[in-house]
Design an enzyme around this catalytic site. Structure first.
Site, PDB file in Angstrom:
ATOM      1  N   ARG A   1       2.961 -34.856 -27.491  1.00 51.08           N
ATOM      2  CA  ARG A   1       4.374 -35.172 -27.267  1.00 51.08           C
ATOM      3  C   ARG A   1       5.280 -33.996 -27.608  1.00 51.08           C
ATOM      4  NH1 ARG A   1       2.393 -40.082 -29.338  1.00 51.08           N
ATOM      5  NH2 ARG A   1       3.091 -39.608 -31.461  1.00 51.08           N
TER       6      ARG A   1
ATOM      7  N   ASP B   1     -11.902 -37.279 -47.316  1.00 51.26           N
ATOM      8  CA  ASP B   1     -11.018 -36.180 -46.945  1.00 51.26           C
ATOM      9  C   ASP B   1     -11.672 -34.827 -47.193  1.00 51.26           C
ATOM     10  OD1 ASP B   1      -8.512 -36.758 -45.772  1.00 51.26           O
ATOM     11  OD2 ASP B   1      -7.806 -37.639 -47.625  1.00 51.26           O
TER      12      ASP B   1
END
Length: 402
Positions: free
Chosen positions: A104, A168
């Site tokens: 976007r 993570d």
């Protein structure tokens, strides 16, 4: 260093992406961190009730060393050309936003590849760029739950989370591995690669031994039910954690006959020849009862004499005094705005040496001017970008690290 010459443009925040680029910068790659003028998320959040050092978030300090900061408003009409000029001069783009976010903004894989066909574009997400979970938020604890890690950890006390951002950090290492492999391909062929990593895959990958064993054993969910002192569901006793007179310790892979002999225990001799997996709860309870009144020094003397495997449970303060960690130079003391900070060093050695350390971008845009100048922007162009609000840089006399 190994990756000297590699240039990376990083659209990364939180932990997985920044930690991955930190592994690469430790190895010599040049990382430019693209962040908003107000700074990336990890500058504004810190654990332990906002732990900071020298006014800087400990979360930021854990995963952003040696990254240079370019603070830019990606929605500004002049931002696209600034960023693309950097990308055209780089080898790698790394991003760990939700799928579609950079598309976007005009910096998705298709757009970047059209501008630079040989780009290595690394996308890290929670669940992957496609599929039924692609739009879900991906965060370490969510991944621990959804990958089976929480279910497999707790034992009889119930599902238990791992006490660190395991998915993570492992995800970051896998992402760095993929980028390094793609760079090796680029050096050989001149071709780019789209590297895709996700935290759910990382959470599952952490448990490869456990999962392959689980499916092969065909024991089902009942196998996970065990005495909470057992370290895993798939090891036989005495593989676990024990309370002792002066703290806690662990026993690893020790045959029952040798352990009984070392501790000179009739109770433990009774388990010799019995199935240490099927009777793991009873066996670990017996071992726990024998160890409980003894100190670590007493136990260590007995077990060392029989060359058995054990260790003291050390807390974070103990790590600072651990002789092997001191020898390995595991921690590094650095100065952050006049305050001493302890960092965890790069985990590998190259020809016996640790990677160097140059510093942090202590403020958003700390390197905006120098990054733009090195990209070929003239002084008046840099000044115009700063004046327009497309790019941000702190005042030259501030504490930013240029």
């Amino acid at each position: 260093m190994l990756l000297n010459g590699m240039k990376i443009v990083s659209f990364c925040h939180f932990l997985q992406g920044p930690a991955a680029t930190q592994y690469l910068s430790d190895m010599g790659a040049e990382v430019v961190k693209i962040e908003p003028p107000q700074g990336a998320y990890e500058r504004h959040w810190a654990g332990a009730d906002r732990a900071k050092a020298g006014g800087v978030s400990a979360f930021f300090l854990s995963a952003n060393r040696d990254a240079r900061s370019l603070a830019i408003d990606l929605k500004h009409p002049q931002a696209k050309e600034v960023v693309y000029r950097l990308i055209r001069q780089s080898h790698v783009v790394v991003e760990n936003f939700r799928p579609g976010t950079l598309d976007r903004l005009g910096f998705g894989y298709a757009a970047v590849k059209a501008e630079k066909p040989d780009i290595i574009y690394a996308s890290a997400s929670g669940f992957g760029t496609t599929g039924p979970y692609a739009s879900r938020p991906g965060q370490d604890l969510l991944i621990q739950a959804m990958s089976g890690l929480v279910a497999g950890t707790g034992g009889r006390r119930g599902p238990t989370a791992v006490g660190c951002a395991a998915a993570d950090q492992h995800g970051a290492a896998l992402l760095a591995l993929g980028i390094t492999g793609a760079y090796a391909k680029w050096l050989r062929t001149g071709e780019g690669t789209h590297v895709e990593a996700n935290l759910l895959a990382a959470g599952v990958d952490l448990q490869t031994e456990s999962l392959v064993t689980y499916y092969a054993s065909q024991r089902g969910r009942a196998a996970l039910d065990r005495d909470e002192r057992l370290a895993t569901w798939f090891h036989e006793a005495p593989y676990g954690v024990y309370a002792i007179a002066d703290g806690h310790m662990v026993l690893s892979l020790n045959p029952p006959d040798k352990l009984a002999e070392a501790l000179d225990s009739a109770e433990l001799r009774a388990f010799i020849g019995r199935n240490a997996y099927d009777e793991r709860d009873a066996y670990i309870a017996a071992v726990a009862e024998v160890l409980a009144p003894l100190t670590y020094a007493e136990i260590a003397a007995k077990l060392e004499a029989h060359r058995l495997w054990f260790a003291r449970v050390e807390d974070f303060d103990d790590l600072r005094r651990n002789p092997q960690l001191l020898h390995n130079e595991t921690f590094r003391e650095v100065d952050v705005n006049g305050v001493p900070v302890t960092l965890v060093n790069h985990p590998l050695r190259y020809d016996g040496k640790l990677p160097g350390f140059t510093g942090f971008a202590l403020q958003p845009g700390a390197h905006s001017r120098s990054v733009l100048e090195e990209a070929g922007f003239a002084a008046d162009e840099v000044a115009a970008l700063l004046e327009s609000g497309a790019v941000f840089a702190p005042a030259p006399d501030s504490q930013a690290a240029e």
